[in-house]
Write an enzyme that holds these catalytic residues in place. Structure first.
Site, short mmCIF file in Angstrom:
data_model
loop_
_atom_site.label_atom_id
_atom_site.label_comp_id
_atom_site.label_asym_id
_atom_site.label_seq_id
_atom_site.Cartn_x
_atom_site.Cartn_y
_atom_site.Cartn_z
CG PHE A 97 -1.77 -1.21 1.39
CD1 PHE A 97 -2.51 -1.75 0.36
CD2 PHE A 97 -1.79 -1.85 2.62
CE1 PHE A 97 -3.25 -2.90 0.54
CE2 PHE A 97 -2.54 -3.01 2.81
CZ PHE A 97 -3.28 -3.53 1.77
N GLY A 154 0.33 -9.25 -3.55
CA GLY A 154 -1.00 -9.81 -3.42
C GLY A 154 -1.87 -9.45 -4.61
NE ARG A 163 -4.74 -6.84 -24.38
CZ ARG A 163 -3.76 -6.90 -25.29
NH1 ARG A 163 -3.17 -5.81 -25.71
NH2 ARG A 163 -3.37 -8.07 -25.75
CG ASN A 184 -6.02 -12.78 -14.69
OD1 ASN A 184 -7.21 -12.76 -14.34
ND2 ASN A 184 -5.23 -13.82 -14.48
CD GLU A 196 -2.04 3.69 -6.19
OE1 GLU A 196 -1.70 4.40 -5.26
OE2 GLU A 196 -1.40 3.61 -7.25
#
Lengths: 751, 284
Positions: free
Chosen positions: A250, A478, A640, A643, A717
């Protein structure tokens, strides 16, 4: 190097490109079985445990430490204080670059903030070190704490955020306000927030002569290596940092923190490996936070509901000894069209740790205040909040006139509103109730975040057996870098994903740039893409230049890489496997190197931002003021999508942090002592599953030819922006009460 | 810091007599209290008397006219115990104390002995007329109203150990409502426990109601308890008046203001009575 992901079993092999496929996390099994090794999981032979003692005062000097009592605890090996801590090659107060934050590492007896380390107790066991730290019984020469925004002298910083000017204006704001039919002036307060990564900052340090081996969670391996080299007076290349997994970053793990450096210093002092892990409460100070803001917005609008002026002013705070300024006003730079816009900042110095980048720095609090002010103006104009935003849609970047590289925000509004069912929302507040009598409100906010890109590198290899290797020092916090970057690698190398070995998370790999600014996928992804292309180009040269190859002479027509073969573009019957090409050439492997950076011309000509629209429903108990967010729908145009599963997960995470900003998160600072009164996760609330409503994140189609060749804008973000404002606006719509101090609490809603 | 872990209550009492120790059962208060002190600049820790090896203190037992909750019985033990409807409120409190991990470790007796104004078990113990079995130099049975003597203060002396809580078995149903800044995993801003007995016609026979987190120690509402008997249960929520709570002394803290607490407590008492007037299935 040991494989950071031993026993990794990837997903089923897929044919064709893996780009755009919703692969599950390749490190998922390691995480859920506990096999993923985080920094603090490492125990090299002979390792000692270090425990910090920290200051309870906000400002002053350490006058006494009972070092003898601490040393008397069986198992305690050493107590490191300002009296015996190793001096550093570079003064940790020296500002070697704007992002090298000053570190408090026992170089003097001076205390500059609560929880500043004042000693490190090193012992054979964690228990002995903890006991030793308890016995230090420190005494202080204490000076009064400056703890709140009103406690300091106000000044204008030279730059804010990552180096933006503090005060920027376009057009005549005062004239625009003067000519307006409707004016809104409102002030919004946001509290100090702490990153609270699940994994607290940790280090396991082992010296071998002048070489240093580190397990240290990092969002910026190369930058950290460089900084540590300067501080310790050794070559950066002699420092090896392993950071295969982070339990959240973060922004707080972008550089080395003071406590981590202390662990490294202790290992050097004692000539043995040392582990140091921060406790939760110790993480409220020396590893960064988001500073409080007080934002004043002044808006003018004409009779048609078009903005005539927008002034966004932010007061924020930094530490007494370093500079970082939450650039909250920047959110107003690019979002809404107005002939006159001014964004300004000023600040005070407080006795806190130095604030730093945290979860959409600037944009998160700035978007919250801006979206609330936009709603207040929509209400003043008697307009629906969405219609008002559409009336002020920026077709070009308002302060510069530059075109957007792409902007599918209109589609975000349309798709988000349709999915949420926004149409038919009553204009006036306090009109809706559910069957249980709870007040229901709907609110919205626009999401925006710059589409940044840093510089990164990668190295690709095609091996004799036809498999591939991709190396880049990327960081998985993560967010799914292990998976999404491997997809780009497989696509670029024309191989099934399981035929590519992907290495990341280690400082001996090519610098992948920092994992921050929502730019990691664009940066490391482009480096991987370029490296793969370079390797394939060399392989194609080998084949097309060799008359024994079926691809001989295809130089002009070109070849494509697919499923481990090069295929002639204009004649698919002519192809050859990578293994055959390398075997015939007698080459063990070929290598390609890639570099990524934003095209400077495109960066100058176009404004580059991701956008989105978030719609929120809240329910409020009219008697108790209890607030529950009950529905969140976001629609995001982020260029784009490599995933979609991971991108949606990132967006959900962002929206949850937005919910947290609006309703939960707040560091409560004691005005007298300057200490954080709720320095634990029992009372510093971050959302848990029970706080999270049903959510949807719609991925709006967007193609951007300018941001980079892959068209990636970044998703880390943007989810927090728009969301916090949408929830705050929904609370207003439910109750008729406009709360301007965050987080919104139960008592704020009772008259 | 020294750490004692005796196997019998007698040994534990001897340690308690000879040392200044903090008794520990599930550690779910002792541990965060220590972290909190450390966060406030005081890393020291009193010596610990760990009771967790004393088998005799485990379990929840039906003793005919009362239920006995041993000092090591956890919230999870309470949730799983087969108990009459009078204990429904106590069970609701058990489900709202922290998360499942905390419920698995934290104890009912420990929660009472910590005597936090926000202790979720305490209003229930007051409403259920619980009594505390205190072992020590002068073994005795202390009623809940006499046990909680003030802010984090109890009748358990420095040489005493609470071995169990006894709750008399009576007719009626119990209930508990808790208000926090979020739905779960939160420290109470205000809470209400009630135990009500009604006759066949649905009229209130007896009412015992306690409010927590709104004064230094949780307390009963004697004026309301006196006003309710004879009234139909369905009318009860409307009978609650601010004067019934006037003796409470809530404070401002980081979780809520005193004024909000008072208003919330008033609403919660009404809510608790309204919940009790619905069929049992709705509030279990």
């Amino acid at each position: 190097m040991t494989d950071p992901m031993p026993g990794l079993t990837g997903p089923r092999a897929r044919h064709g490109s893996t780009l755009g496929q919703p692969l599950t996390r390749r490190d998922g099994v390691l995480k859920v079985t506990g096999a993923a090794r985080y920094a603090a999981d490492n125990h090299p032979p002979g390792m000692l445990y270090a425990v910090l003692a920290v200051s309870r005062v906000a400002r002053g000097r350490v006058t006494f430490l009972d070092v003898e009592a601490a040393r008397a605890v069986p198992g305690v090996v050493e107590v490191m204080t300002h009296a015996n801590a190793p001096r550093l090659a570079t003064d940790p107060d020296e500002k070697t670059n704007p992002f090298a934050f000053r570190l408090n590492v026992l170089q003097s007896d001076r205390v500059r903030f609560p929880n500043q380390p004042i000693a490190v107790v090193i012992a054979e066991t964690l228990e002995a070190a903890t006991e030793g730290a308890e016995r230090l019984a420190p005494r202080f020469d204490e000076e009064p704490a400056r703890a709140a925004l009103d406690d300091g002298e106000v000044f204008t910083p030279a730059v804010v955020g990552a180096g933006s000017p503090a005060d920027v204006a376009h057009g005549e704001v005062e004239a625009g306000l003067g000519a307006a039919s409707h004016r809104v002036e409102a002030t919004y307060d946001t509290p100090a927030q702490y990153h609270n990564t699940m994994e607290t900052h940790a280090v396991v340090a082992a010296w071998d002569g002048n070489r240093l081996s580190l397990d240290l969670p990092s969002q910026a391996l190369a930058m950290t290596q460089m900084r540590l080299g300067q501080l310790l007076g050794i070559m950066p290349g002699d420092i090896h940092i392993r950071s295969p997994f982070l339990g959240g970053g973060f922004g707080s793990k972008a550089g080395v923190s003071g406590p981590q450096l202390l662990g490294i210093m202790a290992a050097r002092l004692l000539g043995r490996p040392v582990k140091l892990v921060l406790s939760r409460e110790q993480a409220f100070g020396p590893v960064g936070h988001r500073a409080p803001t007080r934002q004043t917005l002044r808006l003018g609008a004409d009779g048609e509901g078009r903005l005539t002026a927008l002034h966004h002013h932010t007061r924020t705070a930094t530490s007494s000894f370093d500079d970082f300024y939450e650039a909250a006003s920047g959110a107003s730079h690019s979002l809404y069209a107005s002939p006159a816009i001014r964004t300004s900042h000023d600040a005070v110095r407080l006795d806190t740790g130095t604030p730093t980048f945290m979860r959409a720095p600037g944009e998160a609090p700035g978007s919250l205040a801006l979206e609330c002010a936009m709603d207040e103006m929509a209400e003043a104009c008697g307009m629906d909040p969405l219609a008002f935003r559409l009336a002020n849609y920026a077709e070009v970047e308002p302060m510069t006139g530059r075109p957007f590289s792409s902007k599918a925000l209109r589609e975000c509004y349309e798709q988000g509103a349709a999915r949420f069912g926004w149409a038919g929302r009553p204009l006036a507040p306090r009109q809706m109730r559910d069957e249980a009598g709870l007040l229901v409100g709907w609110g919205m906010g626009t999401a925006t975040f710059p589409a940044l890109m840093f510089q990164g590198q990668a190295r690709a290899v095609i091996r004799a057996d036809g498999t591939g290797l991709m190396e880049t020092g990327a960081h998985d916090m993560g967010q799914g870098a292990w998976t999404a970057l491997a997809q780009v690698a497989a696509d670029g190398l024309g191989l099934p994903i399981d035929a590519v070995e992907f290495r990341a998370g280690s400082s001996d790999l090519p610098d992948a740039g920092i994992a921050g600014g929502s730019a990691h996928m664009a940066t490391a992804g482009m480096a991987v893409h370029e490296a793969a292309a370079a390797a394939i180009a060399r392989l194609a040269d080998l084949a097309t230049g060799d008359e024994r190859s079926p691809l001989f002479g295809a130089g002009n027509a070109g070849v494509v890489a697919r499923d481990g073969r090069l295929v002639r573009r204009d004649d698919e019957s002519r192809h050859e496997s990578y293994a055959d090409i390398l075997a015939r050439a007698g080459v063990a492997e070929i290598e390609g190197r890639g570099r990524a950076a934003r095209d400077p011309a495109a960066g100058a000509d176009y404004a580059m931002h991701a956008h989105g629209a978030v719609f929120a429903e809240v329910k409020v108990d009219p008697e108790l003021g209890q607030i529950r967010a009950t529905r969140l729908v976001g629609a995001f145009a982020v260029g784009r999508v490599i995933n979609p599963r991971l991108v949606q997960s990132q967006l959900y995470g962002g929206m949850i942090w937005g919910l947290s900003f609006a309703l939960h998160e707040k560091a409560v600072v004691d005005r007298r002592s300057g200490r954080v009164m709720n320095a634990n996760l029992g009372e510093y609330h971050v959302p848990v599953n029970a706080d999270v409503p049903p959510m949807e994140a719609i991925l709006v189609e967007e193609h951007d030819p300018y941001v980079n060749a892959l068209g990636i804008k970044g998703v880390g973000e943007i989810g927090i922006t728009g969301s916090a404002g949408a929830i705050a606006n929904a609370v207003r719509h439910a109750t008729g009460t406009r709360v301007r101090s965050f987080p919104i609490g139960l008592a704020d809603l009772l008259a | 810091m020294r750490y004692f872990q005796p196997a019998t209550l007698d040994e534990a009492l001897a340690i308690r007599r000879g040392n200044d120790v903090v008794p520990l059962a599930g550690a779910t208060d002792v541990y965060p209290a220590r972290a909190g002190r450390r966060a406030w600049g005081d890393p020291t820790h009193k010596d610990v008397l760990d009771l967790s090896r004393i088998e005799a203190l485990r379990g929840i037992e039906d003793r005919g006219d009362h239920v006995r909750i041993g000092a090591l019985a956890t919230w999870t033990d309470l949730i799983r115990a087969d108990l009459p409807p009078l204990f429904d409120g106590m069970k609701r409190a058990a489900r709202e104390v922290g998360g499942v991990q905390v419920q698995n470790r934290g104890t009912v007796v420990g929660n009472a002995c910590t005597a936090s104004p926000a202790g979720d078990g305490i209003p229930n113990l007051l409403a259920l007329d619980a009594a505390f079995e205190i072992e020590g130099p002068s073994p005795r049975l202390v009623p809940a109203e006499a046990f909680f003597t003030g802010y984090r203060a109890t009748a358990c002396g420095p040489h005493d150990i609470v071995a169990a809580i006894r709750i008399p078995k009576r007719e009626g149903r119990g209930h508990f409502v808790k208000l926090g800044a979020r739905r779960y995993l939160v420290i109470s801003i205000a809470m209400v426990a009630a135990a009500l007995e009604t006759d066949a016609a649905g009229r209130i026979v007896s009412a015992r109601i306690a409010v927590g987190a709104c004064s230094a120690a949780a307390g009963r509402l004697p004026l309301l308890e006196a006003a309710l008997p004879g009234a139909p249960l369905t009318d009860a929520p409307a009978l609650v008046e601010p004067r019934h709570l006037a003796h409470l002394t809530p404070i401002d803290d980081i979780r809520a203001s005193a004024g909000y607490r008072m208003a919330a407590a008033l609403a919660l008492v009404g809510d608790a009575l309204a919940d009790l007037s619905r069929p049992a299935a709705r509030v279990a």
